[in-house]
Design an enzyme around this catalytic site. Structure first.
Site, PDB file in Angstrom:
ATOM      1  N   GLY A 171       0.897  -1.199  -0.093  1.00  0.00           N
ATOM      2  CA  GLY A 171      -0.070  -0.027   0.036  1.00  0.00           C
ATOM      3  C   GLY A 171       0.790   1.353  -0.153  1.00  0.00           C
ATOM      4  O   GLY A 171       1.759   1.484   0.748  1.00  0.00           O
TER       5      GLY A 171
ATOM      6  N   ARG B 293      -9.028 -19.924 -10.016  1.00  0.00           N
ATOM      7  CA  ARG B 293      -9.943 -20.525  -8.791  1.00  0.00           C
ATOM      8  C   ARG B 293     -11.447 -20.339  -9.332  1.00  0.00           C
ATOM      9  O   ARG B 293     -12.348 -20.683  -8.411  1.00  0.00           O
ATOM     10  CB  ARG B 293      -9.770 -20.284  -7.543  1.00  0.00           C
ATOM     11  CG  ARG B 293      -8.366 -20.970  -6.983  1.00  0.00           C
ATOM     12  CD  ARG B 293      -8.171 -20.679  -5.554  1.00  0.00           C
ATOM     13  NE  ARG B 293      -7.130 -20.983  -4.967  1.00  0.00           N
ATOM     14  CZ  ARG B 293      -6.631 -22.460  -4.646  1.00  0.00           C
ATOM     15  NH1 ARG B 293      -7.596 -23.250  -5.025  1.00  0.00           N
ATOM     16  NH2 ARG B 293      -5.738 -22.764  -4.116  1.00  0.00           N
TER      17      ARG B 293
ATOM     18  N   HIS C  71      -1.212  -3.564  12.702  1.00  0.00           N
ATOM     19  CA  HIS C  71      -0.762  -3.547  11.354  1.00  0.00           C
ATOM     20  C   HIS C  71       0.711  -4.182  11.114  1.00  0.00           C
ATOM     21  O   HIS C  71       1.762  -3.776  10.755  1.00  0.00           O
ATOM     22  CB  HIS C  71      -0.395  -1.825  10.944  1.00  0.00           C
ATOM     23  CG  HIS C  71      -0.271  -1.799   9.443  1.00  0.00           C
ATOM     24  ND1 HIS C  71      -0.602  -0.722   8.926  1.00  0.00           N
ATOM     25  CD2 HIS C  71      -0.001  -2.677   8.517  1.00  0.00           C
ATOM     26  CE1 HIS C  71      -0.887  -0.549   7.594  1.00  0.00           C
ATOM     27  NE2 HIS C  71      -0.364  -2.087   7.265  1.00  0.00           N
TER      28      HIS C  71
END
Length: 312
Positions: free
Chosen positions: A75, A178, A277
């Site tokens: 990110g 998938r 985090h």
């Protein structure tokens, strides 16, 4: 190497310059000490391995020759904002895929811990109480993965032994190995059938508060929301309204605000499990990051297109 070779700043954890491309000058910076060279000469910047954006951004205004920033995270929303205010054209690359398996592992751990009541049992242990309770299993549950990239795919790999019915959501409709991946425009309808919703999407203007009061209200009673993306993907105030009454549960590796300050109601809300985090942070992380940096430097030295370029 000559004095005219291009300057590269590497994080302090970088083990050795051996085997790095010639024609570049290398220096390490830990984010806290004095700058190792003149920032104005730096063309390729790999920020220090810290979560503090202010530390990462500190030399940017002085990096007048900067052409590439190789982030160590997947990110990069905050770093994008910093680079947009700089003059010139700076290429930003992220660490997409490097952290996927370790973050998926924590996502699975949070799912299992939340569903099986581990926080409640831990609290009872702290009080010295033998307090048996029955909690739901993950086996056969429906799992909605919002943001089906490297992390979402790695998580689905880990869910296979549990026989979960996995629904995948990404920006656009496509077919994965998938099965089908649904566009984000279908999220409102898909979220109603999920026992577990895992957020693995990047933070963009389109995903800011993606999980708002409307979508949270559409979650079925007893559903679990797991956020492995960015805190601001979820409207924190709306989430608190839903979890306070015990209708749904939440497991959060990221929060908004972050770091979560002392006294914030999320800390004290039953049914909320929080980790600070840490999804990417394992001993295996740095060797994978160093491999990425070395590959990118080889491309940079040959003036080739870099991997993992992010459009800011």
């Amino acid at each position: 190497m000559t004095s005219t070779s291009r300057q590269v700043w590497l994080p302090a954890q970088f083990t050795s310059y051996a085997g790095l491309p010639e024609g570049l000058r290398y220096a390490r910076w830990d984010g806290g000490s004095v700058f190792p060279s003149d920032p104005a000469e730096v063309e390729f910047y790999v920020p220090p391995l810290v979560q503090d954006l202010d530390t990462i951004s500190r030399p940017l205004d002085r990096m007048t020759s900067l052409t590439v920033v190789q982030a160590l995270s997947s990110g990069v929303d905050g770093l994008c904002a910093e680079l947009r205010r700089l003059p010139g054209n700076v290429t930003l690359c992220n660490a997409k895929g490097v952290h996927a398996r370790s973050t998926a592992e924590l996502a699975l751990a949070l799912i299992l811990a939340s569903l099986r009541g581990i926080p409640e049992f831990t609290h009872a242990q702290d009080l010295g109480l033998w307090k048996p309770e029955v909690f739901p299993s993950l086996y056969g549950r429906s799992v909605l993965i919002v943001g089906y990239g490297a992390l979402g795919s790695a998580l689905e790999d880990l869910l296979v032994p549990f026989g979960c019915a996995v629904t995948r959501v990404a920006r656009t409709d496509r077919l994965s190995p998938r099965g089908p991946v649904h566009a984000m425009s279908h999220l409102r309808g898909l979220i109603t059938g999920a026992d577990v919703v895992v957020l693995a999407t990047e933070l963009t203007p389109a995903t800011h508060h993606l999980i708002n009061a409307d979508l949270l209200a559409r979650l079925q009673d007893g559903a679990l929301l797991v956020n492995m993306a960015r805190g601001a993907v979820v409207d924190t105030a709306a989430l608190l309204e839903e979890v306070r009454g015990g209708r749904i549960r939440a497991a959060l590796d990221v929060t908004d605000p972050e770091p979560l300050p002392a006294g914030h109601p999320l800390w004290e809300t039953p049914g909320v499990l929080i980790t600070p985090h840490v999804g990417a942070f394992t001993p295996a992380m740095w060797p994978r990051l160093e491999q990425l940096i070395r590959r990118q430097l080889e491309r940079f030295a040959r003036d080739e297109e870099l991997d993992n370029v992010v459009a800011c």
